[in-house]
Design an enzyme around this catalytic site. Structure first.
Site, PDB file in Angstrom:
ATOM      1  N   PHE A  61     -37.353   3.457 -11.119  1.00 33.31           N
ATOM      2  CA  PHE A  61     -36.413   2.525 -10.500  1.00 33.31           C
ATOM      3  C   PHE A  61     -35.968   1.520 -11.544  1.00 33.31           C
ATOM      4  O   PHE A  61     -36.728   0.650 -11.934  1.00 33.31           O
ATOM      5  CB  PHE A  61     -37.006   1.820  -9.293  1.00 33.31           C
ATOM      6  CG  PHE A  61     -35.927   1.176  -8.468  1.00 33.31           C
ATOM      7  CD1 PHE A  61     -35.438  -0.073  -8.806  1.00 33.31           C
ATOM      8  CD2 PHE A  61     -35.365   1.853  -7.400  1.00 33.31           C
ATOM      9  CE1 PHE A  61     -34.398  -0.650  -8.088  1.00 33.31           C
ATOM     10  CE2 PHE A  61     -34.326   1.285  -6.675  1.00 33.31           C
ATOM     11  CZ  PHE A  61     -33.847   0.030  -7.026  1.00 33.31           C
ATOM     12  N   VAL A  62     -34.733   1.686 -12.004  1.00 28.12           N
ATOM     13  CA  VAL A  62     -34.267   0.845 -13.102  1.00 28.12           C
ATOM     14  C   VAL A  62     -33.341  -0.276 -12.626  1.00 28.12           C
ATOM     15  O   VAL A  62     -32.587  -0.118 -11.665  1.00 28.12           O
ATOM     16  CB  VAL A  62     -33.554   1.675 -14.198  1.00 28.12           C
ATOM     17  CG1 VAL A  62     -34.551   2.473 -15.007  1.00 28.12           C
ATOM     18  CG2 VAL A  62     -32.483   2.592 -13.619  1.00 28.12           C
TER      19      VAL A  62
ATOM     20  N   LYS B 181     -29.656  10.154 -14.369  1.00 33.55           N
ATOM     21  CA  LYS B 181     -31.020  10.392 -13.873  1.00 33.55           C
ATOM     22  C   LYS B 181     -31.012  11.760 -13.173  1.00 33.55           C
ATOM     23  O   LYS B 181     -30.840  11.852 -11.957  1.00 33.55           O
ATOM     24  CB  LYS B 181     -31.401   9.276 -12.899  1.00 33.55           C
ATOM     25  CG  LYS B 181     -32.885   9.241 -12.574  1.00 33.55           C
ATOM     26  CD  LYS B 181     -33.140   8.397 -11.331  1.00 33.55           C
ATOM     27  CE  LYS B 181     -33.399   6.958 -11.637  1.00 33.55           C
ATOM     28  NZ  LYS B 181     -33.813   6.205 -10.403  1.00 33.55           N
TER      29      LYS B 181
ATOM     30  N   LYS C 242     -20.702  -2.545  -7.804  1.00 35.15           N
ATOM     31  CA  LYS C 242     -20.765  -3.667  -8.731  1.00 35.15           C
ATOM     32  C   LYS C 242     -21.548  -3.313  -9.985  1.00 35.15           C
ATOM     33  O   LYS C 242     -21.445  -3.968 -11.014  1.00 35.15           O
ATOM     34  CB  LYS C 242     -21.463  -4.876  -8.066  1.00 35.15           C
ATOM     35  CG  LYS C 242     -20.853  -5.312  -6.798  1.00 35.15           C
ATOM     36  CD  LYS C 242     -21.761  -6.369  -6.120  1.00 35.15           C
ATOM     37  CE  LYS C 242     -21.367  -6.543  -4.704  1.00 35.15           C
ATOM     38  NZ  LYS C 242     -22.470  -7.163  -3.919  1.00 35.15           N
TER      39      LYS C 242
ATOM     40  N   ASP D 103     -28.999  -3.290  -9.869  1.00 31.18           N
ATOM     41  CA  ASP D 103     -29.717  -4.244  -9.034  1.00 31.18           C
ATOM     42  C   ASP D 103     -30.873  -3.625  -8.262  1.00 31.18           C
ATOM     43  O   ASP D 103     -30.995  -2.400  -8.155  1.00 31.18           O
ATOM     44  CB  ASP D 103     -28.763  -4.838  -7.994  1.00 31.18           C
ATOM     45  CG  ASP D 103     -28.442  -3.843  -6.862  1.00 31.18           C
ATOM     46  OD1 ASP D 103     -28.098  -2.680  -7.189  1.00 31.18           O
ATOM     47  OD2 ASP D 103     -28.549  -4.206  -5.676  1.00 31.18           O
TER      48      ASP D 103
ATOM     49  N   ASP E 186     -27.312   9.262  -9.971  1.00 28.89           N
ATOM     50  CA  ASP E 186     -28.668   9.542  -9.495  1.00 28.89           C
ATOM     51  C   ASP E 186     -28.613  10.827  -8.660  1.00 28.89           C
ATOM     52  O   ASP E 186     -28.680  11.929  -9.203  1.00 28.89           O
ATOM     53  CB  ASP E 186     -29.108   8.313  -8.688  1.00 28.89           C
ATOM     54  CG  ASP E 186     -30.555   8.335  -8.274  1.00 28.89           C
ATOM     55  OD1 ASP E 186     -31.254   9.299  -8.611  1.00 28.89           O
ATOM     56  OD2 ASP E 186     -31.002   7.384  -7.609  1.00 28.89           O
TER      57      ASP E 186
HETATM   58  C1  PRP Z   1     -25.187   2.866  -7.513  1.00 27.90           C
HETATM   59  C2  PRP Z   1     -24.416   3.228  -8.762  1.00 27.90           C
HETATM   60  C3  PRP Z   1     -23.641   4.444  -8.339  1.00 27.90           C
HETATM   61  C4  PRP Z   1     -24.534   5.080  -7.293  1.00 27.90           C
HETATM   62  C5  PRP Z   1     -25.226   6.234  -7.910  1.00 27.90           C
HETATM   63  O1  PRP Z   1     -24.370   2.063  -6.720  1.00 27.90           O
HETATM   64  O2  PRP Z   1     -23.579   2.196  -9.193  1.00 27.90           O
HETATM   65  O3  PRP Z   1     -22.398   4.104  -7.796  1.00 27.90           O
HETATM   66  O4  PRP Z   1     -25.483   4.097  -6.887  1.00 27.90           O
HETATM   67  O5  PRP Z   1     -26.107   6.825  -7.004  1.00 27.90           O
HETATM   68  P1  PRP Z   1     -25.984   8.339  -6.505  1.00 27.90           P
HETATM   69  O6  PRP Z   1     -25.710   9.189  -7.714  1.00 27.90           O
HETATM   70  O7  PRP Z   1     -27.335   8.603  -5.914  1.00 27.90           O
HETATM   71  O8  PRP Z   1     -24.886   8.402  -5.501  1.00 27.90           O
HETATM   72  P2  PRP Z   1     -24.887   1.232  -5.469  1.00 27.90           P
HETATM   73  O9  PRP Z   1     -24.449   1.916  -4.229  1.00 27.90           O
HETATM   74  O10 PRP Z   1     -26.337   0.919  -5.659  1.00 27.90           O
HETATM   75  O11 PRP Z   1     -24.037  -0.088  -5.532  1.00 27.90           O
HETATM   76  P3  PRP Z   1     -23.893  -1.172  -6.714  1.00 27.90           P
HETATM   77  O12 PRP Z   1     -23.184  -0.506  -7.846  1.00 27.90           O
HETATM   78  O13 PRP Z   1     -23.092  -2.267  -6.080  1.00 27.90           O
HETATM   79  O14 PRP Z   1     -25.279  -1.628  -7.108  1.00 27.90           O
END
Ligand code: PRP
Length: 192
Positions: free
Chosen positions: A159-160, A138, A50, A166, A110
């Protein structure tokens, strides 16, 4: 009891990392880069929900050319702040991407584990090409090497939240990218 209606979501932000105007300008630049690169290629923007929702909405409106969009939802994080390394597809593509030029739209990269999985998944579907545009990179915590084609901002290991991102499903509606106060998730204050 906490009165949710009167508690400001801004109270849990220790610092604004990227302000609204800075984001608006950069997203406009990214849109123009993509228009130049994809002119006459009828690209499909594949966004990963999302967190990318807000970025996608602004990015596609900064692209003055025909584009289509598709939405996937994957999950790599639980309610915590660390990547589990587990990627689960919650919502798949709604249209075939075979022969299409795909632009993956991500809010943040990340560890890179999510995209590492997703790139292989998309490649198996026979697209003409796949590129990546992400708002936030990041690199400090990267575990998988990801070829990012277009980066909005490279950010430090904080932590952004906000602009779609979110913590425990909250703060996505902040109009800027801010740093979450460590007290909210039980973390330690960073040593500067
Ligand atoms: C977040 C973001 C990426 C992922 C990146 O999604 O949107 O998809 O984490 O992290 P990584 O590089 O460590 O894999 P999240 O799973 O938090 O879901 P969201 O988008 O619904 O918040």
């Amino acid at each position: 009891m906490t009165d949710v209606a009167t508690t400001s979501i801004h109270d849990d932000v220790s610092e604004i990392l990227l302000g609204e105007e800075e984001i608006r300008q950069r997203v406009g630049e990214l849109g123009r880069e993509l228009v130049e690169r994809y002119a006459d290629r009828d690209p499909v923007l594949v966004s990963v929900l999302k967190g990318s929702l807000v970025f996608l909405a602004d990015l596609m409106r900064s692209m003055e050319m025909p584009v289509s969009i598709d939405l996937m939802e994957v999950s790599s994080y639980g309610a915590g702040t660390e990547s589990s390394g587990q990627v689960r597809i919650i919502k798949d593509l709604s249209q075939p991407i075979e022969g299409r030029h795909v632009i993956v739209v991500e809010d943040i990269i990340d560890t890179g584990l999510t995209l590492n999985y997703l790139l292989k998944y998309l490649a198996d579907k026979g697209p003409a090409s796949v590129s990546i545009v992400c708002l936030l990179d990041k690199p400090a915590r990267r575990l998988a090497e990801i070829p990012i084609d277009h980066v909005g901002f490279t950010i430090p290991d904080r932590f952004v939240i906000g602009y779609g991102l979110d913590y425990d499903e909250r703060y996505r509606n902040l109009p800027y990218v801010g740093v979450l106060k460590p007290s909210v998730y039980g973390g330690a204050e960073p040593v500067e």
